[in-house]
Write a protein that holds these residues in place. Structure first.
Motif, PDB file in Angstrom:
ATOM      1  N   ALA A 129      -7.369   0.496  -4.828  1.00  0.00           N
ATOM      2  CA  ALA A 129      -8.391  -0.186  -4.035  1.00  0.00           C
ATOM      3  C   ALA A 129      -8.731   0.696  -2.836  1.00  0.00           C
ATOM      4  O   ALA A 129      -7.825   1.076  -2.082  1.00  0.00           O
ATOM      5  CB  ALA A 129      -7.885  -1.552  -3.582  1.00  0.00           C
ATOM      6  N   ASP A 130      -9.991   1.029  -2.701  1.00  0.00           N
ATOM      7  CA  ASP A 130     -10.448   1.867  -1.592  1.00  0.00           C
ATOM      8  C   ASP A 130      -9.674   3.177  -1.501  1.00  0.00           C
ATOM      9  O   ASP A 130      -9.314   3.631  -0.409  1.00  0.00           O
ATOM     10  CB  ASP A 130     -10.351   1.103  -0.264  1.00  0.00           C
ATOM     11  CG  ASP A 130     -11.231  -0.130  -0.239  1.00  0.00           C
ATOM     12  OD1 ASP A 130     -12.342  -0.075  -0.807  1.00  0.00           O
ATOM     13  OD2 ASP A 130     -10.801  -1.147   0.336  1.00  0.00           O
ATOM     14  N   LYS A 141      -6.629   3.764  -2.369  1.00  0.00           N
ATOM     15  CA  LYS A 141      -5.202   3.558  -2.095  1.00  0.00           C
ATOM     16  C   LYS A 141      -4.517   2.935  -3.303  1.00  0.00           C
ATOM     17  O   LYS A 141      -5.089   2.100  -3.990  1.00  0.00           O
ATOM     18  CB  LYS A 141      -5.011   2.620  -0.893  1.00  0.00           C
ATOM     19  CG  LYS A 141      -5.684   3.062   0.381  1.00  0.00           C
ATOM     20  CD  LYS A 141      -4.800   3.986   1.133  1.00  0.00           C
ATOM     21  CE  LYS A 141      -5.416   4.276   2.509  1.00  0.00           C
ATOM     22  NZ  LYS A 141      -4.651   5.217   3.240  1.00  0.00           N
ATOM     23  N   ASP A 154       0.863  -1.179   0.000  1.00  0.00           N
ATOM     24  CA  ASP A 154       0.000   0.000   0.000  1.00  0.00           C
ATOM     25  C   ASP A 154       0.899   1.229   0.000  1.00  0.00           C
ATOM     26  O   ASP A 154       1.667   1.450   0.942  1.00  0.00           O
ATOM     27  CB  ASP A 154      -0.892  -0.029   1.245  1.00  0.00           C
ATOM     28  CG  ASP A 154      -1.824   1.165   1.358  1.00  0.00           C
ATOM     29  OD1 ASP A 154      -1.605   2.191   0.677  1.00  0.00           O
ATOM     30  OD2 ASP A 154      -2.770   1.074   2.159  1.00  0.00           O
ATOM     31  N   LYS A 175      -2.570   7.225  -0.541  1.00  0.00           N
ATOM     32  CA  LYS A 175      -3.735   7.724  -1.266  1.00  0.00           C
ATOM     33  C   LYS A 175      -3.488   7.831  -2.773  1.00  0.00           C
ATOM     34  O   LYS A 175      -2.431   8.301  -3.203  1.00  0.00           O
ATOM     35  CB  LYS A 175      -4.143   9.093  -0.728  1.00  0.00           C
ATOM     36  CG  LYS A 175      -4.587   9.062   0.721  1.00  0.00           C
ATOM     37  CD  LYS A 175      -5.143  10.379   1.198  1.00  0.00           C
ATOM     38  CE  LYS A 175      -4.202  11.520   0.900  1.00  0.00           C
ATOM     39  NZ  LYS A 175      -4.645  12.800   1.427  1.00  0.00           N
TER      40      LYS A 175
END
Length: 141
Positions: A129-130, A132, A44, A47
């Protein structure tokens, strides 16, 4: 005995050159002890809005660069130079510059812009995703 002075000179020359060879090898290493590979598991990066449309962002800790081609299209590449495996830590716009020997790459497509590297950077899977950016693991060559 006529061969002895030549043999002695050869040994002395080799002994004198050994430190220079060691310095040359040190110059080819990154010297920072950093990991010399792109992500081997999903990572990850934060943002998705941290990379603006038309921009590229370098993530030195993960050895990856992410470019946002359009609103919903991202591209990611390993930032391990294909010439001498040095981690690249310099980005100028979309141009990645390897500090070891001056190779340059396009961050949007991984292509070589300036030698000595001749192989493009390895592409790394990237998705959002979401909200991120998630990269990795690196594709197998």
């Amino acid at each position: 005995m006529s061969g002895t002075p030549h043999a002695r000179r050869t040994v002395l020359r080799a002994a004198a050159l050994a430190p220079a060879v060691g310095l040359g090898l040190t110059a080819c290493s990154s010297g920072d002890g950093s990991n010399r590979s792109a992500p081997t598991a999903p990572v990850d990066l934060g943002k998705s809005d941290d990379v603006k449309v038309g921009a590229s962002k370098l993530y030195t800790d993960q050895n990856v660069v992410v470019s946002r081609i359009s609103e919903n299209e991202y591209k990611a590449y390993s930032t391990i130079c294909t010439h001498a495996r040095c981690p690249i830590n310099h980005l100028e716009g979309h141009k990645l510059v390897c500090q070891c020997h001056g190779s340059q790459f396009d961050a949007t497509n991984g292509k070589v812009l300036h030698e000595p590297a001749v192989e493009p950077l390895a592409e790394v899977p990237v998705k959002v995703a979401d909200g991120k950016i998630v990269v990795g693991p690196a594709k197998k060559a």
